[in-house]
Scaffold this motif. Structure first.
Motif, PDB file in Angstrom:
ATOM      1  N   VAL A   1       0.576  -0.894   0.036  1.00  0.00           N
ATOM      2  CA  VAL A   1      -0.093   0.112  -0.102  1.00  0.00           C
ATOM      3  C   VAL A   1       0.986   1.545   0.036  1.00  0.00           C
ATOM      4  O   VAL A   1       0.542   2.098   0.436  1.00  0.00           O
ATOM      5  CB  VAL A   1      -0.913  -0.106   1.066  1.00  0.00           C
ATOM      6  N   GLY A   2       1.767   1.069  -0.720  1.00  0.00           N
ATOM      7  CA  GLY A   2       2.583   2.600  -0.407  1.00  0.00           C
ATOM      8  C   GLY A   2       3.965   2.803   0.407  1.00  0.00           C
ATOM      9  O   GLY A   2       4.001   3.891   0.369  1.00  0.00           O
ATOM     10  N   ALA A   3       4.233   1.521   1.089  1.00  0.00           N
ATOM     11  CA  ALA A   3       5.491   1.961   2.549  1.00  0.00           C
ATOM     12  C   ALA A   3       6.157   3.114   1.863  1.00  0.00           C
ATOM     13  O   ALA A   3       7.010   4.021   2.599  1.00  0.00           O
ATOM     14  CB  ALA A   3       5.639   0.685   3.130  1.00  0.00           C
ATOM     15  N   ASN A   4       6.697   2.483   0.802  1.00  0.00           N
ATOM     16  CA  ASN A   4       7.799   3.852   0.197  1.00  0.00           C
ATOM     17  C   ASN A   4       7.744   5.393  -0.476  1.00  0.00           C
ATOM     18  O   ASN A   4       8.620   6.120  -0.704  1.00  0.00           O
ATOM     19  CB  ASN A   4       9.324   2.797  -0.609  1.00  0.00           C
ATOM     20  N   PHE A   5       6.308   5.098  -0.490  1.00  0.00           N
ATOM     21  CA  PHE A   5       5.827   6.862  -1.407  1.00  0.00           C
ATOM     22  C   PHE A   5       6.444   7.423  -1.207  1.00  0.00           C
ATOM     23  O   PHE A   5       6.997   8.641  -1.522  1.00  0.00           O
ATOM     24  CB  PHE A   5       4.635   6.395  -1.701  1.00  0.00           C
ATOM     25  N   ALA A   6       6.882   7.721   1.139  1.00  0.00           N
ATOM     26  CA  ALA A   6       6.891   8.835   1.210  1.00  0.00           C
ATOM     27  C   ALA A   6       8.520   9.142   0.745  1.00  0.00           C
ATOM     28  O   ALA A   6       9.066  10.134   1.012  1.00  0.00           O
ATOM     29  CB  ALA A   6       7.467   8.796   2.596  1.00  0.00           C
TER      30      ALA A   6
ATOM     31  N   GLN B   1      -3.418   3.619  -3.789  1.00  0.00           N
ATOM     32  CA  GLN B   1      -3.965   5.420  -4.892  1.00  0.00           C
ATOM     33  C   GLN B   1      -4.306   5.830  -3.668  1.00  0.00           C
ATOM     34  O   GLN B   1      -3.528   7.358  -4.523  1.00  0.00           O
ATOM     35  CB  GLN B   1      -5.059   4.420  -5.664  1.00  0.00           C
ATOM     36  N   ASN B   2      -4.643   5.798  -2.760  1.00  0.00           N
ATOM     37  CA  ASN B   2      -4.775   6.653  -1.808  1.00  0.00           C
ATOM     38  C   ASN B   2      -3.565   7.452  -1.506  1.00  0.00           C
ATOM     39  O   ASN B   2      -3.646   8.664  -1.370  1.00  0.00           O
ATOM     40  CB  ASN B   2      -5.337   5.593  -0.146  1.00  0.00           C
ATOM     41  N   ARG B   3      -2.252   6.924  -0.890  1.00  0.00           N
ATOM     42  CA  ARG B   3      -1.409   7.009  -0.922  1.00  0.00           C
ATOM     43  C   ARG B   3      -0.842   7.617  -1.581  1.00  0.00           C
ATOM     44  O   ARG B   3       0.125   8.534  -1.482  1.00  0.00           O
ATOM     45  CB  ARG B   3      -0.304   5.862   0.063  1.00  0.00           C
TER      46      ARG B   3
ATOM     47  N   ILE C   1       2.316  11.641  -6.457  1.00  0.00           N
ATOM     48  CA  ILE C   1       2.599  10.472  -7.127  1.00  0.00           C
ATOM     49  C   ILE C   1       1.499  10.103  -8.091  1.00  0.00           C
ATOM     50  O   ILE C   1       0.400  10.053  -8.393  1.00  0.00           O
ATOM     51  CB  ILE C   1       3.246   9.636  -6.264  1.00  0.00           C
ATOM     52  N   ASP C   2       1.995  10.410  -9.204  1.00  0.00           N
ATOM     53  CA  ASP C   2       0.950   9.831 -10.018  1.00  0.00           C
ATOM     54  C   ASP C   2       1.439   8.103 -10.603  1.00  0.00           C
ATOM     55  O   ASP C   2       2.702   8.216 -10.927  1.00  0.00           O
ATOM     56  CB  ASP C   2       2.001  10.707 -11.887  1.00  0.00           C
ATOM     57  N   VAL C   3       0.904   7.483  -9.797  1.00  0.00           N
ATOM     58  CA  VAL C   3       1.244   5.735  -9.994  1.00  0.00           C
ATOM     59  C   VAL C   3       0.270   5.210 -11.307  1.00  0.00           C
ATOM     60  O   VAL C   3      -1.212   5.655 -11.208  1.00  0.00           O
ATOM     61  CB  VAL C   3       0.226   5.353  -8.186  1.00  0.00           C
TER      62      VAL C   3
END
Ligand SMILES: C[S@@+](CC[C@H](N)C(=O)[O-])C[C@H]1O[C@@H](n2cnc3c(N)ncnc32)[C@H](O)[C@@H]1O
Length: 211
Positions: free
Chosen positions: A51-56, A78-80, A86-88
């Motif tokens: 769920v995007g732990a690395n997006f930060a 998508q929420n994260r 970020i464009d995912v």
């Protein structure tokens, strides 16, 4: 084989986001992540982002191609992404057969993914295949302790209950060797142990491999 057959790990609808333990592990490795994910280009492929732990840790305004076959992760992902600007683009395929062309990307990242997949060598070969010459694979992964150490014996002893508790995660893989054997031009790996009373047998690697 159907894509879903290659998947292990947190596949349940009841686990679509961060558990308190996930958040805690992420907090413990924050400095390692900052270092290994620094200086990435604005287009990145992430394998098994959950769920995007690395997006930060991604550059602001970047574009991430998320190779995530577990549909229960997609909403959280998508929420994260929205929260971090970020464009995912989510591709619902496994890392064993990534639907991207050979030598088509400049950067691939992963965290706590190779300890979960059924065939880590195959996934690393796919990462190597899609990277352009000079492209970078930046990773932080959960690995076995050094050979002949007490910790390694403990990890072998707890491997089965560990996999039950941590959704199919294997705590006894030599993933540094898997990455080094994958044909990269250079590999740099920092091996360390998480010091926490709640994670007594957790050894990890963080590093970079250049295609
Ligand atoms: C333990 S979670 C880690 C999630 C996230 N990277 C993190 O650090 O929190 C393992 C991830 O690997 C994914 N996964 C499982 N099997 C996979 C495979 N064969 N190819 C790619 N990803 C896979 C799971 O869906 C999940 O997102």
């Amino acid at each position: 084989m159907a894509q879903q057959d290659n998947l292990r790990g947190p596949m349940s609808a009841s686990n679509p986001g961060f558990s308190p333990l996930d958040s805690y592990i992420n907090w413990l490795v924050r400095d390692k992540k900052r270092k290994v994910f620094s200086g990435l280009p604005r287009e990145v492929v992430e394998i098994g982002p959950g769920v995007g732990a690395n997006f930060a840790y991604m550059p602001p305004g970047c574009r991430i191609t998320a190779i995530e076959a577990n549909p229960y992760m997609h909403g959280g992902l998508q929420n994260r992404a929205a929260r971090h600007g970020i464009d995912v683009e989510i591709r619902s395929v496994a890392g064993d057969a990534i639907d991207l062309d050979d030598q088509s990307v400049d950067a691939v990242i992963s965290s706590l993914m190779l300890c979960t997949v059924a065939d880590p060598a195959r996934v690393v070969a796919e990462i190597r295949r899609i990277l352009r010459p000079g492209g970078r694979y930046a990773f932080l992964e959960h690995v076995t302790a050094p050979q002949a150490s007490l910790l390694r014996r403990i990890q072998h002893g707890v491997a089965r209950p560990w996999a039950w508790v941590f959704d199919g995660c294997s705590c006894e893989r030599d993933l540094a060797a898997v990455i080094r054997a994958a044909g990269f031009a250079s590999v740099e790996i920092d091996q360390y142990r998480i010091r926490s009373p709640f994670l007594p047998a957790n050894t990890q690697i963080a590093g970079t491999a250049i295609a």
